[in-house]
Scaffold this motif. Structure first.
Motif, PDB file in Angstrom:
ATOM      1  N   THR A  48       1.273   5.795  -6.247  1.00 29.58           N
ATOM      2  CA  THR A  48       1.238   4.253  -5.512  1.00 29.58           C
ATOM      3  C   THR A  48      -0.424   4.783  -5.287  1.00 29.58           C
ATOM      4  O   THR A  48      -0.609   5.646  -4.356  1.00 29.58           O
ATOM      5  CB  THR A  48       2.031   4.476  -4.437  1.00 29.58           C
ATOM      6  OG1 THR A  48       2.047   4.289  -3.503  1.00 29.58           O
ATOM      7  CG2 THR A  48       3.022   3.872  -5.074  1.00 29.58           C
ATOM      8  N   PHE A  68       6.579   8.190  -9.837  1.00 30.71           N
ATOM      9  CA  PHE A  68       5.183   7.025  -9.096  1.00 30.71           C
ATOM     10  C   PHE A  68       4.004   7.079  -8.221  1.00 30.71           C
ATOM     11  O   PHE A  68       4.022   8.714  -7.982  1.00 30.71           O
ATOM     12  CB  PHE A  68       6.030   5.974  -8.524  1.00 30.71           C
ATOM     13  CG  PHE A  68       7.227   5.308  -9.203  1.00 30.71           C
ATOM     14  CD1 PHE A  68       6.508   4.309 -10.524  1.00 30.71           C
ATOM     15  CD2 PHE A  68       8.606   5.300  -9.267  1.00 30.71           C
ATOM     16  CE1 PHE A  68       7.554   3.187 -10.974  1.00 30.71           C
ATOM     17  CE2 PHE A  68       9.080   4.833 -10.386  1.00 30.71           C
ATOM     18  CZ  PHE A  68       9.053   3.762 -11.244  1.00 30.71           C
ATOM     19  N   SER A  92      -3.621   7.969  -2.466  1.00 34.84           N
ATOM     20  CA  SER A  92      -2.806   7.557  -3.515  1.00 34.84           C
ATOM     21  C   SER A  92      -1.583   8.273  -2.785  1.00 34.84           C
ATOM     22  O   SER A  92      -1.754   9.319  -2.402  1.00 34.84           O
ATOM     23  CB  SER A  92      -2.981   7.447  -4.724  1.00 34.84           C
ATOM     24  OG  SER A  92      -3.320   9.446  -4.905  1.00 34.84           O
ATOM     25  N   GLU A 150       0.474   2.276 -15.839  1.00 38.94           N
ATOM     26  CA  GLU A 150      -0.183   1.866 -15.222  1.00 38.94           C
ATOM     27  C   GLU A 150      -0.577   0.205 -14.984  1.00 38.94           C
ATOM     28  O   GLU A 150      -0.252  -0.818 -15.728  1.00 38.94           O
ATOM     29  CB  GLU A 150      -1.924   2.655 -14.922  1.00 38.94           C
ATOM     30  CG  GLU A 150      -2.226   4.146 -15.608  1.00 38.94           C
ATOM     31  CD  GLU A 150      -3.335   4.232 -15.207  1.00 38.94           C
ATOM     32  OE1 GLU A 150      -4.118   3.567 -15.128  1.00 38.94           O
ATOM     33  OE2 GLU A 150      -3.744   4.984 -16.689  1.00 38.94           O
ATOM     34  N   LEU A 153       2.662   0.781   0.400  1.00 43.41           N
ATOM     35  CA  LEU A 153       2.204  -0.006   0.096  1.00 43.41           C
ATOM     36  C   LEU A 153       1.465  -1.052   0.616  1.00 43.41           C
ATOM     37  O   LEU A 153       1.379  -2.231   1.032  1.00 43.41           O
ATOM     38  CB  LEU A 153       2.257  -0.764  -1.339  1.00 43.41           C
ATOM     39  CG  LEU A 153       2.511   0.176  -2.302  1.00 43.41           C
ATOM     40  CD1 LEU A 153       3.789  -0.170  -3.709  1.00 43.41           C
ATOM     41  CD2 LEU A 153       1.303   0.648  -3.128  1.00 43.41           C
ATOM     42  N   LEU A 202       9.715  -5.718  -5.605  1.00 45.00           N
ATOM     43  CA  LEU A 202       9.428  -3.877  -6.523  1.00 45.00           C
ATOM     44  C   LEU A 202      10.611  -3.488  -6.432  1.00 45.00           C
ATOM     45  O   LEU A 202      10.554  -2.451  -7.591  1.00 45.00           O
ATOM     46  CB  LEU A 202       9.594  -3.556  -4.659  1.00 45.00           C
ATOM     47  CG  LEU A 202       8.735  -1.766  -5.186  1.00 45.00           C
ATOM     48  CD1 LEU A 202       7.080  -1.743  -5.805  1.00 45.00           C
ATOM     49  CD2 LEU A 202       8.758  -1.044  -3.911  1.00 45.00           C
ATOM     50  N   SER A 211      -1.964  -0.812  -6.558  1.00 43.91           N
ATOM     51  CA  SER A 211      -2.268  -0.103  -7.950  1.00 43.91           C
ATOM     52  C   SER A 211      -0.796   0.809  -7.944  1.00 43.91           C
ATOM     53  O   SER A 211      -0.264   1.161  -7.466  1.00 43.91           O
ATOM     54  CB  SER A 211      -3.181   0.553  -9.032  1.00 43.91           C
ATOM     55  OG  SER A 211      -3.168   1.844  -7.874  1.00 43.91           O
ATOM     56  N   LEU A 212       0.260   0.675  -9.132  1.00 44.09           N
ATOM     57  CA  LEU A 212       1.252   1.511  -9.530  1.00 44.09           C
ATOM     58  C   LEU A 212       0.900   2.279 -11.023  1.00 44.09           C
ATOM     59  O   LEU A 212       1.049   1.519 -11.848  1.00 44.09           O
ATOM     60  CB  LEU A 212       2.951   0.720  -8.643  1.00 44.09           C
ATOM     61  CG  LEU A 212       3.950   1.465  -9.364  1.00 44.09           C
ATOM     62  CD1 LEU A 212       3.898   2.299  -7.782  1.00 44.09           C
ATOM     63  CD2 LEU A 212       4.948   0.427  -9.520  1.00 44.09           C
ATOM     64  N   SER A 213       1.674   3.414 -10.890  1.00 40.20           N
ATOM     65  CA  SER A 213       1.711   4.237 -12.061  1.00 40.20           C
ATOM     66  C   SER A 213       3.288   4.626 -12.168  1.00 40.20           C
ATOM     67  O   SER A 213       3.022   5.817 -10.830  1.00 40.20           O
ATOM     68  CB  SER A 213       0.434   5.362 -12.237  1.00 40.20           C
ATOM     69  OG  SER A 213      -1.200   4.068 -12.352  1.00 40.20           O
ATOM     70  N   ILE A 257       8.717   3.948  -1.689  1.00 39.44           N
ATOM     71  CA  ILE A 257       7.357   3.986  -2.022  1.00 39.44           C
ATOM     72  C   ILE A 257       6.842   2.147  -1.874  1.00 39.44           C
ATOM     73  O   ILE A 257       5.567   1.527  -1.186  1.00 39.44           O
ATOM     74  CB  ILE A 257       7.714   2.853  -3.782  1.00 39.44           C
ATOM     75  CG1 ILE A 257       7.844   4.196  -4.083  1.00 39.44           C
ATOM     76  CG2 ILE A 257       6.469   1.908  -4.084  1.00 39.44           C
ATOM     77  CD1 ILE A 257       8.224   4.052  -5.903  1.00 39.44           C
ATOM     78  N   THR A 308      10.128  -1.350 -10.612  1.00 36.06           N
ATOM     79  CA  THR A 308      10.197  -0.005 -10.343  1.00 36.06           C
ATOM     80  C   THR A 308      10.801   0.532 -11.516  1.00 36.06           C
ATOM     81  O   THR A 308      10.575   1.090 -12.430  1.00 36.06           O
ATOM     82  CB  THR A 308       9.768   0.741  -9.402  1.00 36.06           C
ATOM     83  OG1 THR A 308      11.486   0.071  -8.588  1.00 36.06           O
ATOM     84  CG2 THR A 308       8.610   0.454  -8.641  1.00 36.06           C
TER      85      THR A 308
END
Length: 686
Positions: A424, A422, A435, A492, A462, A472, A408-410, A458, A476
């Protein structure tokens, strides 16, 4: 929400913004932390008003002048004249040159607030207090990027009552003056109405206040709990400290860490008490204040309560208990000079011991109902936005065998860093334990050009290979483009790394700032995606009257009607602690009127579960007798059949209570929250 500036020695700035030539400083290394002393206002403070000739500012200036505040004039762009016997300047710069103000009170609408703050920063006004609500989040992100590059101006707010010195008779804000008395207690709070209750409690206890600082209820605060605690620690006028927090962000956790360190290094620490609102707030809901919601991975109200209690802070379940509690602690401190705050923890624990089970953070796979302070669009709408950015979207979720590598990436707002960040997690559902946050400056255009290798870090977190780096970067950068251009506050996505190196998005939850649309008229296309027919009908009706209503699940039999989001949260918490079952959260707004009271009764009684109604009003800006009249008229007009318990406190409280008691209606007037709570619970049970 302790920012980079609050604890520079322990929280180093990870991303340093280049100083702008527009904001001059006296140092090659500007530090926002250096502006902390500007919070110590008093009789010496020269106050300027921006938005000076407006109706609300005019009334506020008249009250503040009569109280003793030293006001030197105000600003009306392009106009040079006189108002209330004080000079009107055409700009903040002109006012700074001629009147030498120490502080500026900004009384302009939310959509103009950022511009007014920027003008004050450019003029190097030492303290800026912004009171407006509904300031767009991205406007404030831009302001914080400016603040971090300079060392002249300190911001309080936005969306706050302001800052007030009871000792120095200096009010910069709209706090109800009859509640205040000179004394020795320092108060810092997120909620306005809860802070007024706290102030009134200390006044009743004969303690009074030294300095009261409001953090405000927005996502990003110019001054936070730790900033205030540092001021109170070194303030000779402050002998006891009170902290009023609530759900949302990590400011209370930062305060707990500061207090732990304070207890260790101080031989006789000042006693500290606290209250946390939102213990019963349902996960994922926005509880009145724009910032009263927990982002993925953030602590809930229970976690904050426990963190403060662990470091020896005396906790209360209602603000009326602050006064007598602090008087007891100060007496004990004077008698014994304890070397550790653990002694104060043994003093009084007014809040009952309960098993505080943490609420889960909202999951991306369980979208919540639309909130009046935000807009969450549907997953398919979010995926459509990603498609428009040429990002790889997967039509079907990966199979169970494929899901092991999902992550997941927010992209959201970091309330501590006061910047975007961000978040992660190497799991599809964000796991706070695994995270990590990656804050970066709001001024960033290309994420590959940040001071630290953001994309690389990041990817490492991950576990992505170098072959996935271009994907990526695209992901992003695409999220960042949507975030800025459409003024989101939370994006998200769930991502599946495919065998051929692609990063495939298979689920998304996007939230957007409603203030950008409602206050500033921006992002109309995004907000057209809202479908009110799918929302809770009562919440939509309430919104039309400026009321924030949240229907609570369960066997709720008590309807609540409260003015102020923090007080509304605390009312639900305290009634629950006393054994009651609340049907709703309802905030009429900080200034309740007879119209909003009537509309609130209509909404509450539309719920068949409600057997009794609890009205909890603190009459600060509005007189209690006016509220009592509104309650009586609404009760008669609507022909209410359920009993109503009314607790009125604040301005003209005795008159209002008498009006309720003598109305001849099924209304029960109380001064004490405890007595009122017992009464409404018994009526609801009967």
């Amino acid at each position: 929400m302790a920012g980079f500036h609050a604890l520079p020695a322990r929280m180093p700035l990870r991303h340093t913004l280049k100083p702008s030539r527009r904001f001059s400083t006296s140092s090659w290394r500007p530090s926002y932390a250096g502006t902390l002393p500007n919070l110590k206002i008093g009789a010496h403070t020269r106050v300027l008003f921006q938005g000076f000739t407006g109706r609300k500012a005019t009334a506020n200036v008249q009250e503040s002048l009569a109280w003793g505040t030293k006001i030197v004039g105000g600003v009306k762009p392009g106009v040079e004249s006189e108002h209330l016997g004080l000079p009107v300047f055409p700009s903040v710069r002109a006012a700074q040159q001629k009147a030498k103000p120490d502080a500026s009170a900004i009384y302009v609408p939310g959509n103009q607030t950022a511009q007014a703050i920027e003008e004050a920063i450019e003029a190097e006004i030492p303290l800026v207090v912004a009171v407006a609500e509904h300031v767009p989040i991205h406007d404030i992100l831009r302001i914080h990027a400016m603040l971090q590059t300079q060392s002249k101006t300190r911001l309080v707010g936005a969306n706050c009552p302001g800052i007030i010195s009871a000792i120095g008779k200096c009010r910069i804000g709209f706090q109800p003056l009859p509640c205040f008395a000179p004394g020795n207690v320092g108060i810092v709070a997120k909620s306005g109405t809860l802070s007024y209750e706290t102030v009134a409690s200390t006044t009743r206890a004969g303690l009074g206040q030294s300095l009261c600082i409001s953090m405000g209820g927005d996502v990003l605060a110019g001054t936070n709990f730790v900033d205030a605690l540092e001021i109170f620690e070194n303030d000779p006028d402050t002998e006891g400290i009170m902290l009023v927090g609530e759900i949302g962000g990590t400011a209370e956790m930062d305060a707990a860490e500061w207090i732990r360190d304070y207890q260790r290094r101080c031989a006789s620490p000042k006693p500290i008490m606290a209250l946390i609102g939102g213990l019963e707030a349902p996960p994922g809901r926005i509880m009145g204040h724009a910032g009263a919601w927990a982002a993925p991975g953030e602590p809930d109200a229970r976690a904050k309560y426990q963190a403060l209690e662990r470091v020896g802070v005396t906790m209360v379940n209602h603000p009326e208990k602050f006064g007598e509690g602090m008087r007891s602690l100060l007496g004990r401190r004077a008698a014994s000079k304890p070397s550790s705050a653990i002694n104060q923890k043994r003093g009084i624990h007014i809040m009952r011991r309960t098993t505080l089970t943490p609420h889960a953070s909202p999951s991306i796979s369980h979208p919540q109902k639309t909130q009046t302070r935000s807009l969450y669009i549907k997953p398919f709408q979010a995926l459509d936005m990603l498609n428009l950015e040429a990002l790889t979207v997967r039509e079907t979720p990966p199979s169970e065998s494929e899901a092991k590598s999902n992550f997941s990436l927010s992209l959201t707002v970091d309330r501590t860093a006061l910047s975007p960040c961000f978040i992660t997690s190497p799991t599809p559902d964000l796991n706070p334990e695994h995270s990590r946050k990656f804050p970066f400056p709001y001024t960033t255009t290309d994420l590959r050009n940040t001071k630290i290798p953001l994309i690389r870090d990041i990817a490492l977190k991950l576990g992505l290979s170098e072959t996935a780096h271009p994907q990526l970067v695209a992901l992003t950068q695409g999220l960042w483009k949507i975030f800025r251009e459409k003024e989101a506050f939370s994006l998200e996505v769930k991502v599946h790394p495919s065998a051929d190196g692609k990063l495939e998005i298979y689920d998304a939850r996007f939230g957007f700032d409603d203030a950008a649309y409602r206050s500033a008229g921006r992002q109309e296309e995004v907000h057209k995606l809202r479908n009110k027919e799918e929302e809770v009908p009562e919440e939509v009706v309430a919104e039309k009257d400026g009321i924030v209503y949240v229907k609570l699940d369960g066997e709720g039999s008590i309807g609540t009607l409260v003015n102020g989001a923090g007080l509304a949260m605390n009312t639900v918490d305290a009634l629950t602690i006393h054994g009651g079952h609340c049907a709703n959260f309802l905030d009429t707004g900080g200034k309740a009127t007879s119209q909003t009271v009537k509309a609130s009764f209509q909404i509450i009684t539309s719920d068949p579960r409600v057997k009794a109604i609890f009205v909890n009003i603190f009459g600060g800006l509005t007189r209690c007798d006016m509220i009592a009249e509104g309650i009586i008229l609404a009760f008669r007009d609507l022909g209410l059949k359920v009993p109503v318990v009314v607790r009125l406190r604040g301005t003209n409280e005795e008159v209002g209570q008498k009006m309720i008691a003598e109305s001849g209606l099924s209304l029960h007037a109380f001064d004490s929250f405890e007595d009122a709570a017992k009464k409404v619970i018994s009526l609801a049970s009967a």
